[in-house]
Design a protein around this motif. Structure first.
Motif, mmCIF file in Angstrom:
data_model
loop_
_atom_site.group_PDB
_atom_site.id
_atom_site.type_symbol
_atom_site.label_atom_id
_atom_site.label_comp_id
_atom_site.label_asym_id
_atom_site.label_seq_id
_atom_site.Cartn_x
_atom_site.Cartn_y
_atom_site.Cartn_z
ATOM 1 N N ASP A 197 0.825 -1.211 0.000
ATOM 2 C CA ASP A 197 0.000 0.000 0.000
ATOM 3 C C ASP A 197 0.858 1.259 0.000
ATOM 4 N N ARG A 198 1.945 1.241 0.768
ATOM 5 C CA ARG A 198 2.845 2.397 0.814
ATOM 6 C C ARG A 198 4.223 1.930 0.388
ATOM 7 N N GLU A 227 -3.392 5.391 -9.430
ATOM 8 C CA GLU A 227 -4.360 6.000 -8.512
ATOM 9 C C GLU A 227 -3.941 5.778 -7.055
ATOM 10 N N ALA A 228 -3.382 4.614 -6.767
ATOM 11 C CA ALA A 228 -2.869 4.350 -5.416
ATOM 12 C C ALA A 228 -1.696 5.282 -5.107
ATOM 13 N N LYS A 232 -2.949 8.682 -4.186
ATOM 14 C CA LYS A 232 -3.480 8.749 -2.817
ATOM 15 C C LYS A 232 -2.358 8.985 -1.805
ATOM 16 N N ASN A 238 -1.282 14.549 -6.407
ATOM 17 C CA ASN A 238 -1.302 14.618 -7.878
ATOM 18 C C ASN A 238 0.006 15.187 -8.420
#
Length: 129
Positions: free
Chosen positions: A75-76, A103-104, A107, A111
């Motif tokens: 996730d990270r 997209e992950a 998050k 951007n």
């Protein structure tokens, strides 16, 4: 580094650094070997997985590259790994997977221009009729 490796053949850091050198010298076979040694010595070396993935991509071995990188995907993670995962998905003809990785990344990192640039290269998913 090779002299250091002769003195400490089980040093994952030396193998990793040698792998990066060979990758930079456009010698993917040697890079793959040394990164593989680093991973074998320390299975938590995600940087070695990235390096080995790049070497395999240089050799045109996309599916194998995906298998090598997969354990390092979380996730990270560093932005470079998100971008690599996205690029690998595109090479494996998976634009939906590529878009998910980007997209992950957005998050986690916001951007950033490099994320938006990559997202703009991927066709938007078509909506069901």
């Amino acid at each position: 580094m090779r002299k250091g490796l002769a003195l400490a053949p089980d040093d994952d850091v030396l193998h990793m650094n040698l792998g990066r050198v060979y990758l930079g010298r456009d010698q993917p076979n040697k890079a793959r070997f040394h990164c593989g040694q680093a991973i074998e010595l320390n299975t938590h070396r995600d940087d070695a997985r990235e390096c080995m993935c790049l070497a395999l991509l240089m050799m045109g071995r996309n599916v194998e590259a995906h298998k090598v990188l997969s354990p390092a995907l979380r996730d990270r993670m560093p932005l470079s790994r998100y971008l690599l995962a996205s690029s690998l998905a595109i090479r494996n003809e998976d634009p939906i997977g590529a878009r998910r990785w980007l997209e992950a990344a957005a998050k986690v990192y916001g951007n950033r221009p490099e994320i938006l640039e990559e997202l703009n290269r991927i066709p938007a998913p078509s909506s069901p009729r």
